[in-house]
Design a protein around this motif. Structure first.
Motif, PDB file in Angstrom:
ATOM      1  N   ASN C  95       0.907  -1.064  -0.122  1.00 47.29           N
ATOM      2  CA  ASN C  95      -0.173   0.111   0.091  1.00 47.29           C
ATOM      3  C   ASN C  95       0.758   1.300   0.247  1.00 47.29           C
ATOM      4  O   ASN C  95       0.446   2.143  -0.671  1.00 47.29           O
ATOM      5  N   ILE C  96       1.835   1.308   0.903  1.00 44.66           N
ATOM      6  CA  ILE C  96       2.612   2.234   1.152  1.00 44.66           C
ATOM      7  C   ILE C  96       3.549   2.778  -0.081  1.00 44.66           C
ATOM      8  O   ILE C  96       3.475   3.714  -0.532  1.00 44.66           O
ATOM      9  N   ASN C  97       4.131   1.612  -0.724  1.00 43.30           N
ATOM     10  CA  ASN C  97       4.759   1.704  -2.188  1.00 43.30           C
ATOM     11  C   ASN C  97       3.875   2.494  -3.161  1.00 43.30           C
ATOM     12  O   ASN C  97       4.325   3.366  -3.899  1.00 43.30           O
ATOM     13  N   PHE C  98       2.644   1.794  -3.259  1.00 42.62           N
ATOM     14  CA  PHE C  98       1.875   2.324  -4.345  1.00 42.62           C
ATOM     15  C   PHE C  98       1.283   3.690  -3.966  1.00 42.62           C
ATOM     16  O   PHE C  98       1.569   4.283  -5.180  1.00 42.62           O
ATOM     17  N   LEU C  99       1.150   4.125  -2.830  1.00 44.93           N
ATOM     18  CA  LEU C  99       0.828   5.609  -2.587  1.00 44.93           C
ATOM     19  C   LEU C  99       2.075   6.615  -3.071  1.00 44.93           C
ATOM     20  O   LEU C  99       1.919   7.540  -3.560  1.00 44.93           O
ATOM     21  N   LYS C 100       3.332   6.194  -2.662  1.00 47.18           N
ATOM     22  CA  LYS C 100       4.247   6.837  -2.763  1.00 47.18           C
ATOM     23  C   LYS C 100       4.614   7.093  -4.283  1.00 47.18           C
ATOM     24  O   LYS C 100       4.875   8.152  -4.730  1.00 47.18           O
ATOM     25  N   THR C 101       4.449   6.067  -4.864  1.00 50.98           N
ATOM     26  CA  THR C 101       4.681   6.148  -6.370  1.00 50.98           C
ATOM     27  C   THR C 101       3.567   6.942  -7.186  1.00 50.98           C
ATOM     28  O   THR C 101       3.747   7.898  -7.915  1.00 50.98           O
ATOM     29  N   LYS C 118      10.467  11.486   4.819  1.00 47.62           N
ATOM     30  CA  LYS C 118       9.950  12.043   6.412  1.00 47.62           C
ATOM     31  C   LYS C 118       8.516  12.493   6.342  1.00 47.62           C
ATOM     32  O   LYS C 118       7.658  12.174   6.886  1.00 47.62           O
ATOM     33  N   ASP C 119       8.498  13.429   5.277  1.00 50.45           N
ATOM     34  CA  ASP C 119       7.136  14.131   5.059  1.00 50.45           C
ATOM     35  C   ASP C 119       6.164  13.021   4.751  1.00 50.45           C
ATOM     36  O   ASP C 119       4.991  13.151   4.992  1.00 50.45           O
ATOM     37  N   PHE C 120       6.532  12.212   3.883  1.00 50.79           N
ATOM     38  CA  PHE C 120       5.603  11.305   3.274  1.00 50.79           C
ATOM     39  C   PHE C 120       5.072  10.271   4.640  1.00 50.79           C
ATOM     40  O   PHE C 120       3.933  10.065   4.667  1.00 50.79           O
ATOM     41  N   LEU C 121       5.834   9.849   5.281  1.00 54.94           N
ATOM     42  CA  LEU C 121       5.777   9.079   6.571  1.00 54.94           C
ATOM     43  C   LEU C 121       4.657   9.971   7.694  1.00 54.94           C
ATOM     44  O   LEU C 121       3.645   9.430   8.106  1.00 54.94           O
ATOM     45  N   LYS C 127      -3.294  10.788   7.848  1.00 55.70           N
ATOM     46  CA  LYS C 127      -4.274  10.638   7.164  1.00 55.70           C
ATOM     47  C   LYS C 127      -4.862   9.230   7.508  1.00 55.70           C
ATOM     48  O   LYS C 127      -6.016   8.758   7.118  1.00 55.70           O
ATOM     49  N   SER C 128      -3.932   8.182   7.780  1.00 55.87           N
ATOM     50  CA  SER C 128      -4.484   6.820   8.086  1.00 55.87           C
ATOM     51  C   SER C 128      -5.466   6.936   9.491  1.00 55.87           C
ATOM     52  O   SER C 128      -6.183   6.272   9.521  1.00 55.87           O
ATOM     53  N   ALA C 129      -4.937   7.829  10.150  1.00 47.49           N
ATOM     54  CA  ALA C 129      -5.838   7.849  11.605  1.00 47.49           C
ATOM     55  C   ALA C 129      -7.108   8.569  11.247  1.00 47.49           C
ATOM     56  O   ALA C 129      -8.139   7.935  11.947  1.00 47.49           O
TER      57      ALA C 129
END
Lengths: 481, 416, 249
Positions: C95-101, C118-121, C127-129
C-alpha cells in the motif's frame, strides 16, 4: 558524450600498446574451433596437472559422441563450434595482490555495469571475484576470508593451490557425461570460481562473482565449484552482463554445489546477458548446467532472476540425497522481443523427510517464448518427502507464449506432492486502478510485475533485489502495445 | 526411411474386411513408423515392449456365447456387442430409431459411402500415433453412428467389447458423426470372460458439429491380464459440447488417449477420468485439448487410486493457439498411493500462445489424511471401513460427472 | 468545477448514458442515486477514463479543461479521484509503495521533486488516523486480504493522501456495516472543503445520513430525471424509484 563499448575496446587496445604488450594476439586467444588440440592448448596454457587434462579429454570424447538436444521449447540456429574461440584472456601484466592494482580501465567497465568494487566493498562488504572473458582478474577480501579458512578464488588458482579439493569434487555433481553442454564445458572450461567453506564456518559476507563476455566471438565456459563443509553456511551471488554484440555468443557454464551434512548454500543469480535486439538479432545463448547435492540436513536454495540472453536453457537442480535435506528454487524469468527461455528445476528426492519448494514466475512479452520445465522425482526410499510447486505465467502481449511442462514422478506412497500452475493476462483492472491513482501505464505495469515477482525477489539479498527490480523494469520497457 | 521392425504383434495381424483407400494409405505410412520406446516423449512412462512380444490371434467370426448381465447390463441403451472384436448380431439390439444410422463397418460402407468418405480417418493421427496407424491399417470391424440434424437420441448407444478367448487381438474402430443440433450419448465398455493376454486397440473418431452435444462414457473393466489401448479423437465445431468420462477399473496395461481439437467458438469440453489399479497393473491417461478458436471453456479432472505395485501415468496437455483469446481451461489431477510400491507419474502441461486466457492446472500425489481416518475411528468406524469410505468419497467426485444414474451405479458395482 | 453536457456513452453496442447533464461547483456535495442498471457506475467509469466505455456524444468540462481528452493518469494528476466500488487487489505491491509511487508521479507532472521520506511518513500517519487504518494494513499488498470494510476505508485513505479536487465515491457504502460506514463518512466529511467537490454515487439513502448532500440527482435510463435537495433522498427511500420512473415513462 557517453562512454561506449567501442570506446572501451579502443581503450583496452591503446592500453596494450601503452604497457608495451606485443601485438601477438595468438598468445592470448587460441585459434578457432574445437579439437583435441584445442583442449590440450587450454590445459597447457593454464599449466594444469595431468589428471585435469585427462578429465578434459575424456569429456571431449564423450562430447564428440553426443548430439545437441532439441527437446526444449526454443528454436535457434545451432552454434558452429568450429567458429568459436574457446579461450581468450585479457593479458594481465602481473599477479594482482589487491584491488588497487587492477587495471583502471577494467574498473571503469565494472562501474558502468553498476558493480563498482569500491562501492560494494564499502557499503556491503561483498567480496567480488570478477571474471572478464574467462579469466579472473581481481579478487578482493581474500585475506579476510583466508583468516576463517574460507577459500574463494578463481578456478585455475584452485587447481594450483588446492588440487586435492578440486580433484575430489570436480564432476561429482555434474558428471561430464551429463549432457551435451556440460560435456562441452568439461572439455574446454577456461576459468571460473572456486569456493570452500570449512566445517562449522558461517561465511560472514556474501560472496559474489560477476561474469562478463567482452571479446566478440568468444564462447565462455566457466566452471564454478562450491563446497560447503559440514555445518557451514554461505550465500553466493552471481551476476552476469554482456555488452551488445551482433553475433550470437555461446555461454555454457557448469556450476556444482556440494552441501555436506548440516551445511546451507544460498545461490543467487541475476542474469542479464545481452538478449539481442528488437528484431531478434544477436544475443547470448545461455546453456547452463547448475546442480547441487545435499547431504544430511543440508539445504540448497537457488534464486534466479533471468532477464537476459537470446536463448536460455537452464535448470538449477538439487539432489536431496541426505535425510532431512531441503531444496528450494525461486525463479523469475522475463522474456521480451524475440527471447526464448526454457528454464526450471529438478528436485530429486532420495533421502527420507526431504523437502522441496519451487516457485517459478514467468513473464512473457513481445514475441517471446517462456517455458517452465521441471522435474520432481520422489525415489523409492524417500519416505515422507514433501514438495510444493507453483508455476505462474503472466502474459503481456498476444504474440508471446507461455508454457509449463512439469514432470512429477512419485515412487513412494508416503510422499506428498502439490503442483499448481496458472497462466493469465496482466490484469486490466489493476492497470486502471493504478492509472486512476495517477500512475502511468508503463509504471503501473512495472509495479504490478514487481509485485507479482515479489515472492522470489524477496529471496535475494537486499542489494541484489534492487538491481533485479530495475532489470525487470528495463526488460519490459516498451512491451505494451 | 525407418522401416518398421517385425514383431509378434504385427505378424499376428492380417488385413481384411473393410475395403477403404484409407486403410492402404495407413498401411504404407505404418511401414515408416516405429513403435514407441521410453525415449519417445509421449511414451516416457509406458513401455509397450511386453505387448509387442506376445503372439495373438485375430478372430473373423463372432463366437456364439451367452453373456452375463454383468457384461451386458440392462442399461436404457441400444446395445451393440462385439465378441473378440467381431460384431455379434445375436447379442446386439436390432431395433433402433429409423432416423439414426447405427451400423457395423463393412455394411455401413455400402450404404453411407459418401458420408464415411468425408469423415472417416479425417482426424485420426496416423502419422503421430503408431497404434492409430495400426488400427487404420488392420481394422476389420467397427461401428458407425450417425445422428442427423436436430435428432436428440433419448437412449444411449452402448458399444460392448468383450473377449471370450485368450490371446485375442482386435483393432476396432468407431466413427461418430453428430450433425448440427443433435445429441447423443455413447457408452463404450471393455470386458472379458475367461480371457487372458488379449490386446484390444480401439480408435474412435468423433465429429461434433455446430450446436451438437456428444457424451462418451468409457468403462474399462478388462480382466486383469488383458491389454487395452483406447484412442479417442474429437473435432468440435462452434457452440458444441463434448464430454468424455473414463473409468478404468482393471487391466494389465491400459493406455487411454483423448485428443480434442476445439475448432469453433463458444464450445464446452470436459474430460474426466478415474483409475483404480491393483497388482502390477499399469494405466496411462494421455489427454490433449487444443483450443484453436476463442471463447471456449474446458474442464478436466482425473483422479487415481493406486494399490500394490501398480503404476499410473497422467499426461494432460492444454494448448491455446495464437488468437484463441478468452479461453478458460482448468485441469486437475489427484492421486492417492495406497502402497509403498505404487508409482505415479504426472505431467500436466500448458502451452499458451494467446494472452487473454485463464488457464490453470494442479496435481497432487499423496496418501490419505491420517487425521481424517483417525477422526472416523473415533466415531466408531473401523480403520478399514474408514479407508474404504474415503476412497469412495475420493472416487465419487469423478463418478458424479457421469450423467446417467444407472450407469453410475453400474460403475460403482464394478469398483467393489 | 465540473460541467457534464449531453453525455452519451456505450459499452459495446449498448448505449448506457443517453444525454446526461450535471454541474458540480467547488464546495458542493452531489449525490447521484438510481436503481440498478441506470448507469451510475458507467458515469463514474467514464469520468475516470475507463477505455471500455465509449463516449459517443457530449462534453465534459473540468476546471476549464476538456476532461475526456485526458488519459486516466492525467485526470488523476489534475485532481479527479475515484473511490472504486470494487477496489482492486494488487499482490506483492505494498500500500505504502503504491501511494508513494502515485504521489511522486503526480509531483513529476507538476515538475516537483519527489516527496521527502519524512514528510511522506508523517502524512501517512496523519491521514491513516482519519479512517482508523492500522499499520498492518498499510504495509500489506494493496487490498489483498482486506475485508470489504477495510478496502473501502483504504479507498478513503488514498483519497486523503492524494488530496483530490473532485472525488467520486462509487457505491462506497455497499458492503459496509454501520461502524465502517460511520468511519468512512467521517473521513469524507473531514476532507470536505470549499475548494473541493464530491459526487456520491449510491443506491441507498443510508450513506446520505452521514454525508449530507447539497443536491440529489436521480439517474434513470442514462439520464438525470430529477434533481432536488437532500430531502429528495428521503423521499426516494420512502417511495422507491417507481413513482419517478413511471412519470418518465
Amino acid at each position: 558524450m557517453a562512454y561506449s563499448e567501442d570506446d572501451l575496446k579502443q581503450d583496452l587496445v591503446d592500453q596494450e600498446y601503452e604497457f608495451g604488450f606485443t601485438t601477438d594476439v595468438d598468445s592470448e586467444k587460441i585459434p578457432k574451433g574445437l579439437t583435441e588440440e584445442t583442449v590440450r592448448i587450454i590445459s597447457s596454457k593454464k599449466e594444469e596437472p595431468e589428471w585435469l587434462l585427462e578429465y578434459r579429454l575424456n569429456a571431449l570424447r564423450v562430447f564428440q559422441g553426443m548430439t545437441e538436444p532439441d527437446w526444449a521449447h526454443v528454436t535457434y540456429e545451432k552454434p558452429n563450434l568450429q567458429d568459436i574461440v574457446f579461450y581468450s584472456a585479457p593479458k594481465p601484466k602481473k599477479e594482482l595482490a589487491s584491488l588497487d592494482e587492477v587495471d583502471p580501465e577494467i574498473l571503469k567497465t565494472m562501474e558502468r555495469l553498476g558493480i563498482s568494487l569500491e562501492e560494494q566493498k564499502k557499503l556491503t562488504g561483498v567480496a567480488v571475484d570478477f571474471v572478464m572473458d574467462s579469466v579472473s582478474v581481481a579478487t578482493s577480501f581474500k585475506e579476510k576470508l583466508g583468516e576463517l579458512g574460507v577459500i574463494f578464488c578463481s578456478f585455475s588458482e584452485a587447481v594450483k593451490e588446492h588440487p586435492e579439493l578440486v580433484k575430489k569434487y570436480l564432476g561429482t555433481v555434474v558428471p561430464s557425461t551429463d549432457n551435451y553442454y556440460a560435456a562441452l564445458n568439461s572439455a574446454v572450461f577456461s576459468d571460473g570460481s572456486f569456493c570452500y567453506i570449512p566445517k562449522g564456518t558461517k561465511c560472514p559476507m556474501e560472496l559474489s562473482t560477476y561474469f562478463r563476455i567482452n571479446e566478440s566471438g568468444t564462447g565462455q565456459f566457466e566452471r564454478t565449484l562450491l563446497i560447503a563443509d559440514e555445518g557451514s553456511y554461505v550465500s553466493y551471488l552471481e551476476g552476469c552482463t554482456a555488452p551488445q554484440r551482433d553475433e550470437n555468443q555461446l555461454h555454457a557454464a557448469v556450476v556444482e554445489l556440494i552441501a555436506l551434512d548440516d551445511a546451507e548454500i544460498k545461490y543467487s543469480t541475476v542474469q542479464n546477458w545481452y538478449p539481442g535486439d528488437k528484431n531478434g538479432l544477436g544475443g547470448v545463448f545461455n546453456f547452463v548446467t547448475k546442480r547441487g547435492i545435499c547431504q544430511r540436513n543440508a539445504k540448497i536454495s537457488w534464486t534466479q532472476v533471468e532477464t537476459g540472453s537470446a536463448i536460455t536453457w537452464k535448470y538449477p537442480s538439487c539432489i536431496l540425497k541426505g535425510d532431512n535435506s531441503v531444496g528450494e528454487f525461486y525463479s523469475v524469468a522475463v522474456t521480451n522481443n524475440h527471447q526464448m527461455a526454457d528454464t526450471g528445476t529438478k528436485m530429486l528426492h532420495i533421502g527420507k523427510n526431504t523437502k522441496s519448494t519451487i516457485i517459478s514466475k514467468g513473464i512473457s512479452a513481445g514475441m517471446s517464448h517462456n517455458s517452465y520445465r521441471g522435474l520432481v522425482k520422489i525415489g523409492k526410499g524417500a519416505d515422507n518427502a514433501r514438495n510444493f510447486s507453483q508455476c505462474d505465467s503472466l502474459l503481456m502481449t498476444d504474440t508471446c507464449g507461455a508454457h509449463t511442462y512439469p514432470y512429477i514422478e512419485c515412487e513412494n506412497s508416503s510422499a506428498h506432492l502439490e503442483h499448481e500452475a496458472t497462466t493469465s493476462k496482466i490484469g486490466e483492472d489493476q492497470k486502471f486502478y493504478c492509472m486512476q491513482r495517477g500512475i502511468g501505464e508503463e509504471k503501473a505495469i512495472s509495479l504490478i510485475v514487481n509485485g507479482y515477482a515479489k515472492e522470489v525477489l524477496n529471496k535475494l539479498p537486499m542489494e541484489f533485489a534492487v538491481e533485479a527490480q530495475k532489470l525487470l523494469e528495463i526488460s519490459l520497457e516498451g512491451s505494451v502495445g | 526411411m525407418v522401416v518398421m521392425k517385425e514383431n509378434n504383434l504385427l505378424s499376428s495381424l492380417s488385413q481384411m474386411g473393410v475395403g477403404l483407400g484409407a486403410k492402404n494409405q495407413a498401411f504404407e505410412l505404418l511401414k515408416g513408423l516405429e513403435f514407441p520406446t521410453r525415449k519417445t516423449e509421449d511414451w516416457r512412462y509406458t513401455s509397450v515392449k511386453k505387448i509387442l512380444k506376445k503372439k495373438y490371434v485375430q478372430f473373423n467370426e463372432a463366437e456364439k456365447v451367452g453373456l452375463s448381465n454383468e457384461i451386458v447390463p440392462s442399461l436404457d441403451a441400444y446395445n451393440v456387442v462385439l465378441v473378440n472384436g467381431v460384431y455379434s448380431k445375436e447379442l446386439s439390439d436390432l431395433n433402433f430409431p429409423d432416423e439414426i444410422v447405427l451400423d457395423t463397418f463393412p455394411k455401413a460402407l455400402e450404404e453411407h459411402v459418401s458420408l464415411i468418405h468425408s469423415t472417416f480417418n479425417g482426424i485420426a493421427k496416423n502419422n503421430e500415433e503408431v497404434f492409430t496407424a495400426l488400427n487404420t491399417s488392420y481394422f476389420h470391424e467397427g461401428v458407425f453412428i450417425h445422428i442427423p440434424k436436430k435428432v436428440k437420441l433419448e437412449k444411449s448407444i452402448h458399444v460392448i467389447h468383450v473377449n471370450t478367448k485368450c490371446n485375442v487381438v482386435s483393432n476396432v474402430r468407431l466413427l461418430i458423426v453428430a450433425d448440427e443440433f443433435s445429441e447423443v450419448g455413447v457408452v463404450q465398455s471393455f470386458a472379458s470372460v475367461n480371457a487372458m493376454e488379449c490386446l484390444t486397440n480401439s480408435v474412435t473418431e468423433v465429429f461434433v458439429k455446430e450446436n451438437a452435444k456428444v457424451v462418451i462414457d468409457k468403462v474399462q473393466s478388462e480382466e486383469p491380464k488383458n491389454n487395452l489401448i483406447c484412442t479417442v479423437q474429437v473435432n468440435q465445431k462452434a457452440n458444441s459440447t463434448f464430454k468424455i468420462n473414463t473409468a478404468t477399473v482393471s487391466g494389465d496395461f491400459v493406455r487411454n488417449g483423448v485428443n480434442i481439437e476445439v475448432d469453433g467458438e463458444n464450445c464446452t469440453s470436459e474430460m474426466n477420468g478415474l483409475y483404480m489399479q491393483k497388482g502390477i497393473q499399469h494405466v496411462d491417461n494421455h489427454t490433449k485439448i487444443g483450443h484453436l478458436k476463442p471463447n471456449c471453456t474446458s474442464f478436466e479432472l482425473y483422479k487415481g487410486v493406486l494399490s500394490d505395485k501398480s503404476t499410473g501415468v497422467f499426461n494432460g496437455k492444454v494448448i491455446v493457439a495464437v488468437d484463441a483469446q478468452k479461453i478458460e481451461a482448468y485441469q486437475q489431477n489427484k492421486n492417492i498411493l495406497l502402497s509403498r510400491e505404487a508409482t505415479m507419474n504426472a505431467k500436466p502441461e500448458l502451452e499458451i500462445f494467446a494472452d487473454d486466457v485463464k488457464c490453470s492446472h494442479g496435481t497432487t500425489t499423496g496418501q490419505f489424511d491420517d487425521e481424517a481416518i483417525f477422526y472416523l475411528q473415533t466415531r466408531g468406524i473401523s480403520k478399514e471401513s474408514a479407508k474404504k469410505l474415503l476412497i469412495e468419497a475420493f472416487a465419487d467426485e469423478v463418478i458424479d460427472k457421469v450423467d446417467s444414474e444407472e450407469l453410475r451405479i453400474w460403475i460403482k458395482e464394478k469398483l467393489d | 468545477m465540473l460541467k457534464v453536457k449531453n453525455l452519451h456513452a456505450s459499452v459495446g453496442d449498448k448505449e448506457i448514458l443517453k444525454g446526461l447533464n450535471i454541474e458540480v461547483k467547488a464546495g458542493e456535495v452531489h449525490a447521484v442515486m438510481g436503481p440498478n442498471g441506470s448507469g451510475k457506475s458507467t458515469l463514474s467509469a467514464v469520468l475516470a477514463g475507463r477505455d471500455e466505455y465509449e463516449v459517443t456524444a457530449g462534453e465534459v468540462d473540468y476546471l476549464g479543461k476538456e476532461l475526456l481528452e485526458l488519459n486516466p493518469e492525467e485526470r488523476s494528476w489534475e485532481g479527479v479521484f475515484l473511490a472504486f466500488q470494487y477496489p482492486v487487489e494488487i499482490p506483492g505491491v505494498s500500500n505504502i509503495n503504491f501511494l508513494k509511487t502515485a504521489i511522486n508521479e503526480r509531483r513529476k507532472y507538476f515538475e516537483q521533486d519527489p516527496i521527502a521520506a519524512k514528510d511522506f511518513l508523517k502524512m501517512v500517519k496523519e491521514k491513516s488516523a482519519l479512517v482508523e487504518l492500522s499499520d498492518k494494513l498499510k504495509n500489506r499488498s494493496v487490498n489483498v486480504g482486506f475485508s470489504g470494510g477495510e478496502k473501502k476505508r483504504n479507498e478513503i485513505f488514498q483519497m486523503a493522501m492524494l488530496e483530490p479536487k473532485l472525488s467520486i465515491l462509487d457505491e462506497t457504502d455497499s458492503g459496509l456495516d454501520i461502524d465502517a460506514l460511520r468511519i468512512v463518512a467521517h473521513g469524507v466529511n473531514t476532507l470536505k472543503s470549499k475548494d473541493n467537490a464530491t459526487i456520491v454515487i449510491t443506491h441507498y439513502q443510508r450513506l446520505l445520513d452521514y454525508i449530507i448532500p447539497d443536491f440529489v440527482h436521480v439517474l434513470y435510463d442514462g439520464r438525470i430525471i430529477k434533481t432536488g435537495g437532500k430531502e429528495l433522498a428521503l423521499e426516494l427511500e420512502e417511495k422507491g424509484y417507481d413513482w419517478l420512473t413511471k412519470e418518465e415513462a
